[in-house]
Design a protein around this motif. Structure first.
Motif, mmCIF file in Angstrom:
data_model
loop_
_atom_site.group_PDB
_atom_site.id
_atom_site.type_symbol
_atom_site.label_atom_id
_atom_site.label_comp_id
_atom_site.label_asym_id
_atom_site.label_seq_id
_atom_site.Cartn_x
_atom_site.Cartn_y
_atom_site.Cartn_z
ATOM 1 N N ARG A 1 0.830 -1.199 0.000
ATOM 2 C CA ARG A 1 0.000 0.000 0.000
ATOM 3 C C ARG A 1 0.866 1.251 0.000
ATOM 4 N NH1 ARG A 1 -2.640 -0.918 4.646
ATOM 5 N NH2 ARG A 1 -4.218 -2.181 3.619
ATOM 6 N N GLU B 1 -6.569 10.216 13.049
ATOM 7 C CA GLU B 1 -6.986 9.391 11.918
ATOM 8 C C GLU B 1 -6.167 9.697 10.671
ATOM 9 O OE1 GLU B 1 -10.986 7.499 10.195
ATOM 10 O OE2 GLU B 1 -11.155 9.624 10.687
ATOM 11 N N TYR C 1 -3.627 7.076 8.395
ATOM 12 C CA TYR C 1 -3.540 6.864 6.952
ATOM 13 C C TYR C 1 -2.207 7.336 6.386
ATOM 14 C CZ TYR C 1 -8.434 5.514 6.665
ATOM 15 O OH TYR C 1 -9.616 4.842 6.800
ATOM 16 N N ALA D 1 -0.839 3.311 7.928
ATOM 17 C CA ALA D 1 -1.632 2.343 7.153
ATOM 18 C C ALA D 1 -0.789 1.494 6.223
ATOM 19 C CB ALA D 1 -2.721 3.069 6.365
ATOM 20 N N VAL E 1 -8.234 -1.515 4.557
ATOM 21 C CA VAL E 1 -8.688 -0.170 4.882
ATOM 22 C C VAL E 1 -8.920 0.595 3.581
ATOM 23 C CG1 VAL E 1 -7.392 -0.167 7.055
ATOM 24 C CG2 VAL E 1 -6.355 0.824 5.009
ATOM 25 N N ASP F 1 -8.517 3.185 0.543
ATOM 26 C CA ASP F 1 -7.338 3.705 -0.147
ATOM 27 C C ASP F 1 -7.315 5.220 0.034
ATOM 28 O OD1 ASP F 1 -5.204 4.165 -1.779
ATOM 29 O OD2 ASP F 1 -6.238 3.723 -3.653
ATOM 30 N N CYS F 2 -6.359 5.705 0.811
ATOM 31 C CA CYS F 2 -6.275 7.128 1.114
ATOM 32 C C CYS F 2 -5.447 7.837 0.042
ATOM 33 C CB CYS F 2 -5.667 7.341 2.496
ATOM 34 S SG CYS F 2 -5.574 9.063 2.994
ATOM 35 N N THR G 1 -3.821 13.539 2.907
ATOM 36 C CA THR G 1 -4.200 14.062 4.219
ATOM 37 C C THR G 1 -3.776 15.523 4.283
ATOM 38 O OG1 THR G 1 -2.119 13.378 5.257
ATOM 39 C CG2 THR G 1 -3.945 11.812 5.320
ATOM 40 N N THR H 1 -9.121 13.984 5.809
ATOM 41 C CA THR H 1 -8.563 12.845 5.087
ATOM 42 C C THR H 1 -9.396 12.623 3.827
ATOM 43 O OG1 THR H 1 -7.850 11.820 7.165
ATOM 44 C CG2 THR H 1 -7.988 10.400 5.233
ATOM 45 N N MET I 1 -10.140 10.063 0.710
ATOM 46 C CA MET I 1 -9.999 8.668 0.295
ATOM 47 C C MET I 1 -10.756 8.415 -0.998
ATOM 48 S SD MET I 1 -10.874 7.280 4.129
ATOM 49 C CE MET I 1 -11.872 8.738 4.429
ATOM 50 N N TRP J 1 -10.500 5.572 12.326
ATOM 51 C CA TRP J 1 -9.318 5.355 13.159
ATOM 52 C C TRP J 1 -9.114 6.475 14.172
ATOM 53 C CZ3 TRP J 1 -7.171 0.653 12.716
ATOM 54 C CH2 TRP J 1 -7.560 -0.092 11.600
#
Length: 350
Positions: free
Chosen positions: A7, A90, A94, A98, A105, A107-108, A111, A122, A124, A249
């Motif tokens: 990731r 949170e 990410y 993450a 989780v 896909d971010c 941020t 955040t 995503m 999160w």
């Protein structure tokens, strides 16, 4: 630094954190965040709880489109804005963590964090467009469902070695135990309301609950520490063709494994089903963790820790106010009955 998985880390964007929905959907701001010129953005769905979740579609200057989801504190009052640190936490999950955990989780993409003001958003990819279905808080889980979602929690816990590097992940349980703004009087008033109906008076005793939380925090701090989700009810689970995944999160923490496991089982299953299946589910969780190479307590010790840890989820929902009342009532009932069934207060010396 622990080894990263496949990731990719999201972009950490230097931009102003929007305070309103209109600002979050402004093409100029989204251009900064997404790294492509945005011509327009349109909200598809807006979900307002404490934080606001916005599903939206953007049209880029080149004519392409993209579907995204943004989460942050938008159009909130001053009191709610004080919850900004949980949005920062949170975003840090990410942006910084993450890529090192192998639970599923979202896909971010990016941020945006203002550490001075302690606010963050955040961004995503929209999982619903990809076929995911987000569970509601009161979705009816079967025992097999609970086993699948426990598998995701086990994947998270299995990466607990990252705690030696990521010292910004704090022991939330001890912080809750020292919290001053929820007084015994306030908590007793909440427990005397509809959320406490159906629970024995001994479980609805606010000073006793606060003392039990403090006792649990002291015991938990002396045990091996794990990477803990902290709020693993059904509303923070999604389903798709890869099985189940975890979201939200904002209560990420380190603590004992049983904080997640006892909370999760007793939040996602009705009391009768939880009582019938919890020992089996606990054994399966322990087997999964040993399969990941972790040393876990034997079944009797694990059962003790599980029974004690039921206090954590019960306290969390007993103090909750900014959620739809039917959800609060159901969770306090489920988790309070677990506390009564397991005699958690007595196990903690109260």
């Amino acid at each position: 630094m622990p080894d990263a998985l496949t990731r990719e880390a999201p972009r950490l964007v230097s931009a102003e954190v929007p305070a309103t929905l209109a600002a979050a959907l402004a093409p100029a701001w989204l251009t900064q965040v997404l790294g492509r010129t945005v011509r327009s953005a349109e909200a598809v769905e807006v979900i307002r709880t404490v934080a606001t979740k916005v599903r939206f579609v953007v049209t880029f200057e080149d004519g392409g489109q993209g579907a995204y989801c943004l989460k942050g504190l938008l159009d909130v009052d001053e009191m709610t804005a004080r919850g900004g640190p949980t949005c920062v936490l949170e975003a840090d999950f990410y942006g910084r963590l993450a890529q090192f955990v192998d639970c599923t989780v979202p896909d971010c993409i990016a941020t945006v964090i203002d550490r001075e003001r302690q606010q963050a958003v955040t961004v995503m990819r929209d999982l619903i467009v990809q076929g995911a279905v987000f569970c509601s808080a009161l979705d009816s889980f079967s025992a097999d469902d609970a086993l699948s979602s426990l598998g995701q929690i086990a994947h998270l816990h299995a990466r607990s070695a990252v705690l030696t590097e990521f010292t910004w992940i704090r022991p939330r349980l001890s912080q809750l135990a020292e919290m001053r703004y929820v007084t015994p009087e306030t908590l007793q008033e909440l427990l005397d309301g509809p959320r406490g109906d159906g629970l024995p008076r001994s479980v609805r005793d606010a000073p006793r609950l606060i003392a039990a939380l403090k006792a649990l925090a002291a015991r938990d701090a002396s045990r091996p520490q794990f990477l803990v989700h902290g709020d693993a009810h059904a509303g923070n689970v999604f389903r798709w063709n890869r099985g189940m995944g975890l979201i939200d999160w904002q209560l990420l923490q380190h603590g004992g494994w049983a904080l997640d496991v006892a909370y999760h089982i007793n939040a996602v299953l009705p009391p009768a089903l939880a009582e019938a299946e919890e020992r089996h589910l606990l054994r399966e969780y322990l087997a999964m963790m040993r399969g990941h190479g972790l040393t876990m307590p034997d079944e009797d010790e694990a059962w003790l820790q599980y029974r004690e840890a039921a206090i954590y989820g019960f306290y969390l929902w007993s103090i909750t106010r900014r959620v739809d009342p039917p959800i609060i009532v159901e969770f306090v009932d489920r988790l309070g009955k677990a506390v009564a069934r397991h005699e958690s207060h007595a196990l903690l010396g109260l």
